[in-house]
Design a protein around this motif. Structure first.
Motif, PDB file in Angstrom:
ATOM      1  N   ARG A  27       0.804  -1.216   0.000  1.00 47.58           N
ATOM      2  CA  ARG A  27       0.000   0.000   0.000  1.00 47.58           C
ATOM      3  C   ARG A  27       0.835   1.262   0.000  1.00 47.58           C
ATOM      4  O   ARG A  27       0.302   2.351   0.136  1.00 47.58           O
ATOM      5  CB  ARG A  27      -0.906  -0.006   1.236  1.00 47.58           C
ATOM      6  N   THR A  28       2.160   1.118  -0.181  1.00 44.60           N
ATOM      7  CA  THR A  28       3.032   2.290  -0.137  1.00 44.60           C
ATOM      8  C   THR A  28       3.762   2.494  -1.450  1.00 44.60           C
ATOM      9  O   THR A  28       4.871   3.019  -1.478  1.00 44.60           O
ATOM     10  CB  THR A  28       4.046   2.137   1.002  1.00 44.60           C
ATOM     11  N   SER A  30       3.511   4.570  -3.767  1.00 46.89           N
ATOM     12  CA  SER A  30       3.860   5.953  -4.089  1.00 46.89           C
ATOM     13  C   SER A  30       5.076   6.461  -3.317  1.00 46.89           C
ATOM     14  O   SER A  30       5.547   7.565  -3.586  1.00 46.89           O
ATOM     15  CB  SER A  30       2.670   6.873  -3.830  1.00 46.89           C
ATOM     16  N   SER A  31       5.584   5.696  -2.374  1.00 47.74           N
ATOM     17  CA  SER A  31       6.787   6.094  -1.652  1.00 47.74           C
ATOM     18  C   SER A  31       8.058   5.530  -2.287  1.00 47.74           C
ATOM     19  O   SER A  31       9.151   5.705  -1.747  1.00 47.74           O
ATOM     20  CB  SER A  31       6.712   5.652  -0.192  1.00 47.74           C
ATOM     21  N   TYR A  32       7.895   4.851  -3.426  1.00 54.00           N
ATOM     22  CA  TYR A  32       9.039   4.238  -4.103  1.00 54.00           C
ATOM     23  C   TYR A  32       9.322   4.904  -5.436  1.00 54.00           C
ATOM     24  O   TYR A  32       8.414   5.088  -6.256  1.00 54.00           O
ATOM     25  CB  TYR A  32       8.781   2.747  -4.345  1.00 54.00           C
ATOM     26  N   ARG A  53       8.628   9.383  -7.508  1.00 56.04           N
ATOM     27  CA  ARG A  53       7.491   8.843  -6.777  1.00 56.04           C
ATOM     28  C   ARG A  53       6.157   9.404  -7.262  1.00 56.04           C
ATOM     29  O   ARG A  53       5.161   8.697  -7.310  1.00 56.04           O
ATOM     30  CB  ARG A  53       7.658   9.095  -5.281  1.00 56.04           C
ATOM     31  N   ASN A  74      -0.151   5.388  -9.667  1.00 54.45           N
ATOM     32  CA  ASN A  74      -0.042   5.075  -8.238  1.00 54.45           C
ATOM     33  C   ASN A  74      -1.338   4.494  -7.678  1.00 54.45           C
ATOM     34  O   ASN A  74      -1.317   3.763  -6.690  1.00 54.45           O
ATOM     35  CB  ASN A  74       0.380   6.308  -7.459  1.00 54.45           C
ATOM     36  N   ASN A  77      -0.892   0.866  -8.522  1.00 57.50           N
ATOM     37  CA  ASN A  77       0.386   0.251  -8.128  1.00 57.50           C
ATOM     38  C   ASN A  77       1.125  -0.348  -9.323  1.00 57.50           C
ATOM     39  O   ASN A  77       1.660  -1.457  -9.248  1.00 57.50           O
ATOM     40  CB  ASN A  77       0.155  -0.846  -7.078  1.00 57.50           C
ATOM     41  N   HIS A 100      12.997   2.709  -2.023  1.00 57.52           N
ATOM     42  CA  HIS A 100      12.202   3.473  -1.063  1.00 57.52           C
ATOM     43  C   HIS A 100      12.698   4.914  -1.033  1.00 57.52           C
ATOM     44  O   HIS A 100      13.883   5.171  -0.843  1.00 57.52           O
ATOM     45  CB  HIS A 100      12.307   2.831   0.314  1.00 57.52           C
TER      46      HIS A 100
END
Length: 125
Positions: A27-28, A30-32, A53, A74, A77, A100
């Motif tokens: 679920r993250t 967009s942080s990559y 990102r 995003n 994913n 990350h």
């Protein structure tokens, strides 16, 4: 933990097009920062392109500039690589990679935290 699964590779004639996809778990997403690398037989893995990102900033290897386009969604994913005007020298296994909080200046494979299994792209002359 992020799992990456590439798809869309195949055999195409020179001058043709392919679109690769890389679906990420978690679920993250967009942080990559997300990138594509490729590796031809007997050669080292090489940088192709990276996207920030947010998806607003990209950086391409000179060898693919003007022919390849990276994008990301995003909400889904997923990161994409549209490859046009393919050349035989583009033949390689293409890998999706995630870093990350990565930016668009990470060009080394060692910079990346997660990798997909790769998808084969073969361009015939």
């Amino acid at each position: 933990q992020v799992q990456l699964v590439e798809s869309g590779g195949g055999l195409v004639q020179a001058g043709g097009s392919l679109r690769l996809s890389c679906a990420a778990s978690g679920r993250t997403f967009s942080s990559y920062g997300m990138a594509w690398f490729r590796q031809a037989p007997g050669k080292e893995r090489e940088f192709v392109v990276v996207v920030s990102r947010s998806g607003e900033t990209t950086n391409y290897a000179d060898s693919v500039k003007g022919r390849f386009t990276i994008s990301r969604d995003n909400a889904k994913n997923t990161v994409f690589l549209q490859m046009n005007s393919l050349k035989p020298e583009d033949t390689a296994v293409y890998y999706c990679a995630a870093k990350h909080y990565g930016g668009v200046w990470n060009f080394s494979p060692r910079d990346y935290d997660y990798w997909g299994q790769g998808t084969q792209v073969t361009v015939s002359s």
